[in-house]
Design a protein around this motif. Sequence first.
Motif, mmCIF file in Angstrom:
data_model
loop_
_atom_site.group_PDB
_atom_site.id
_atom_site.type_symbol
_atom_site.label_atom_id
_atom_site.label_comp_id
_atom_site.label_asym_id
_atom_site.label_seq_id
_atom_site.Cartn_x
_atom_site.Cartn_y
_atom_site.Cartn_z
ATOM 1 N N MET A 44 0.831 -1.195 0.016
ATOM 2 C CA MET A 44 0.099 0.033 -0.165
ATOM 3 C C MET A 44 0.862 1.238 0.041
ATOM 4 O O MET A 44 1.942 1.231 0.511
ATOM 5 N N GLN A 45 0.703 2.339 -0.587
ATOM 6 C CA GLN A 45 1.116 3.389 -0.780
ATOM 7 C C GLN A 45 1.280 4.301 0.724
ATOM 8 O O GLN A 45 0.351 4.040 1.534
ATOM 9 N N LEU A 46 2.258 4.876 0.837
ATOM 10 C CA LEU A 46 2.338 5.863 2.122
ATOM 11 C C LEU A 46 1.178 6.787 2.383
ATOM 12 O O LEU A 46 1.059 7.455 1.280
ATOM 13 N N ILE A 47 0.869 7.055 3.497
ATOM 14 C CA ILE A 47 -0.089 8.169 3.654
ATOM 15 C C ILE A 47 0.092 8.944 4.835
ATOM 16 O O ILE A 47 0.465 8.651 5.752
ATOM 17 N N ASN A 48 -0.319 10.178 4.703
ATOM 18 C CA ASN A 48 -0.446 11.225 5.763
ATOM 19 C C ASN A 48 -2.289 11.418 6.203
ATOM 20 O O ASN A 48 -2.944 11.585 5.191
ATOM 21 N N ILE A 49 -2.476 11.169 7.573
ATOM 22 C CA ILE A 49 -3.700 11.557 7.766
ATOM 23 C C ILE A 49 -3.790 12.605 8.640
ATOM 24 O O ILE A 49 -3.231 13.070 9.422
ATOM 25 N N ILE A 50 -4.728 13.386 8.121
ATOM 26 C CA ILE A 50 -5.192 14.794 8.862
ATOM 27 C C ILE A 50 -6.432 14.631 9.456
ATOM 28 O O ILE A 50 -7.393 14.126 9.114
ATOM 29 N N GLY A 51 -6.344 14.838 11.066
ATOM 30 C CA GLY A 51 -7.298 14.462 11.902
ATOM 31 C C GLY A 51 -7.116 13.407 12.820
ATOM 32 O O GLY A 51 -6.214 12.496 12.410
ATOM 33 N N ALA A 52 -7.223 13.498 14.003
ATOM 34 C CA ALA A 52 -6.982 12.312 15.005
ATOM 35 C C ALA A 52 -7.953 12.171 16.026
ATOM 36 O O ALA A 52 -7.914 12.071 17.410
ATOM 37 N N SER A 53 -9.277 12.103 15.646
ATOM 38 C CA SER A 53 -10.452 12.248 16.365
ATOM 39 C C SER A 53 -10.923 10.696 16.004
ATOM 40 O O SER A 53 -10.204 9.726 15.461
ATOM 41 N N GLY A 54 -12.270 10.278 16.683
ATOM 42 C CA GLY A 54 -12.836 9.057 16.588
ATOM 43 C C GLY A 54 -12.913 8.607 14.827
ATOM 44 O O GLY A 54 -12.602 7.484 14.412
ATOM 45 N N HIS A 55 -13.350 9.749 13.943
ATOM 46 C CA HIS A 55 -13.281 9.245 12.691
ATOM 47 C C HIS A 55 -12.004 8.879 12.119
ATOM 48 O O HIS A 55 -11.795 7.868 11.240
ATOM 49 N N ALA A 56 -10.991 9.563 12.572
ATOM 50 C CA ALA A 56 -9.535 9.281 12.348
ATOM 51 C C ALA A 56 -9.236 7.575 12.663
ATOM 52 O O ALA A 56 -8.734 6.998 11.983
ATOM 53 N N LYS A 57 -9.666 7.305 13.784
ATOM 54 C CA LYS A 57 -9.578 6.094 14.390
ATOM 55 C C LYS A 57 -10.125 4.887 13.390
ATOM 56 O O LYS A 57 -9.596 3.736 13.068
ATOM 57 N N SER A 58 -11.335 5.136 13.002
ATOM 58 C CA SER A 58 -11.965 4.378 11.940
ATOM 59 C C SER A 58 -11.535 3.968 10.657
ATOM 60 O O SER A 58 -11.108 3.048 10.122
ATOM 61 N N ILE A 59 -10.914 5.301 10.243
ATOM 62 C CA ILE A 59 -10.086 5.177 9.044
ATOM 63 C C ILE A 59 -8.668 4.255 9.105
ATOM 64 O O ILE A 59 -8.270 3.755 8.266
ATOM 65 N N ILE A 60 -7.950 4.766 10.031
ATOM 66 C CA ILE A 60 -6.575 4.122 10.443
ATOM 67 C C ILE A 60 -6.864 2.544 10.658
ATOM 68 O O ILE A 60 -6.023 1.662 10.195
ATOM 69 N N ASP A 61 -8.106 2.119 11.140
ATOM 70 C CA ASP A 61 -8.344 0.817 11.352
ATOM 71 C C ASP A 61 -8.511 0.093 10.008
ATOM 72 O O ASP A 61 -8.484 -1.199 9.790
ATOM 73 N N LEU A 62 -8.881 0.821 8.932
ATOM 74 C CA LEU A 62 -9.216 0.401 7.771
ATOM 75 C C LEU A 62 -7.671 -0.057 6.852
ATOM 76 O O LEU A 62 -8.029 -0.884 5.850
ATOM 77 N N ILE A 63 -6.803 0.528 7.424
ATOM 78 C CA ILE A 63 -5.404 0.346 6.716
ATOM 79 C C ILE A 63 -4.730 -0.858 7.444
ATOM 80 O O ILE A 63 -4.372 -0.803 8.657
#
Length: 202
Positions: A1-20
Amino acid sequence: MQLINIIGASGHAKSIIDLIPDKNAIVGVYDDNLELTTLMGLSVTTPIPPIFPNKSPLVIAIGDNRVRCDFARQMHENHQFVTIIHDSAIISTSAQIGSGSVVMERVVLKVDSCVGDHVILNTASTIDHDCYIGDFVHIGPGCTLCGNVQIGEGTLVGAGSVILPNVKVGKWCTIGAGSVVIEDLEDGGKWIGNRAISKKMI
């Protein structure tokens, strides 16, 4: 998978991180909350910088549609965005999904539907044939969009809502959780509940 920067560190960010699946692909997590230091074992950099220390694409992990829109418009000239789709999602080969969008677990996106940029298709939502979903929309968990539904930019469709076939929902609308939308809704409109039942009871 390509490298990614995540903007935001709230609950929605946790949901997205969990997809990776490979957390090593996340090269940075950024937020404006100066009290945050870590999220799910990842270091959080504060505040969000105007220029990022690497050239990896971004995903804006912010659930608020207007805030996500503002960040995307500020950053679009100098940054690329990545689309994240969970492996359990069922996506028609004729469907289109824009950049920076996120497709959560068990989403179904049917034939000839089109999803804009920076859209959230949340868990187990179903989008039937020939639907159009504008930029910065959030389709909540468990929603059902029947065939040929149009959703305008920035609209929030609350969890568990149903939108009947051929309905057009305008820009920056709010549809309350559990609603059944039976007719068109103008820009900025609000729809709460099931008006078909309400009319029948009167």
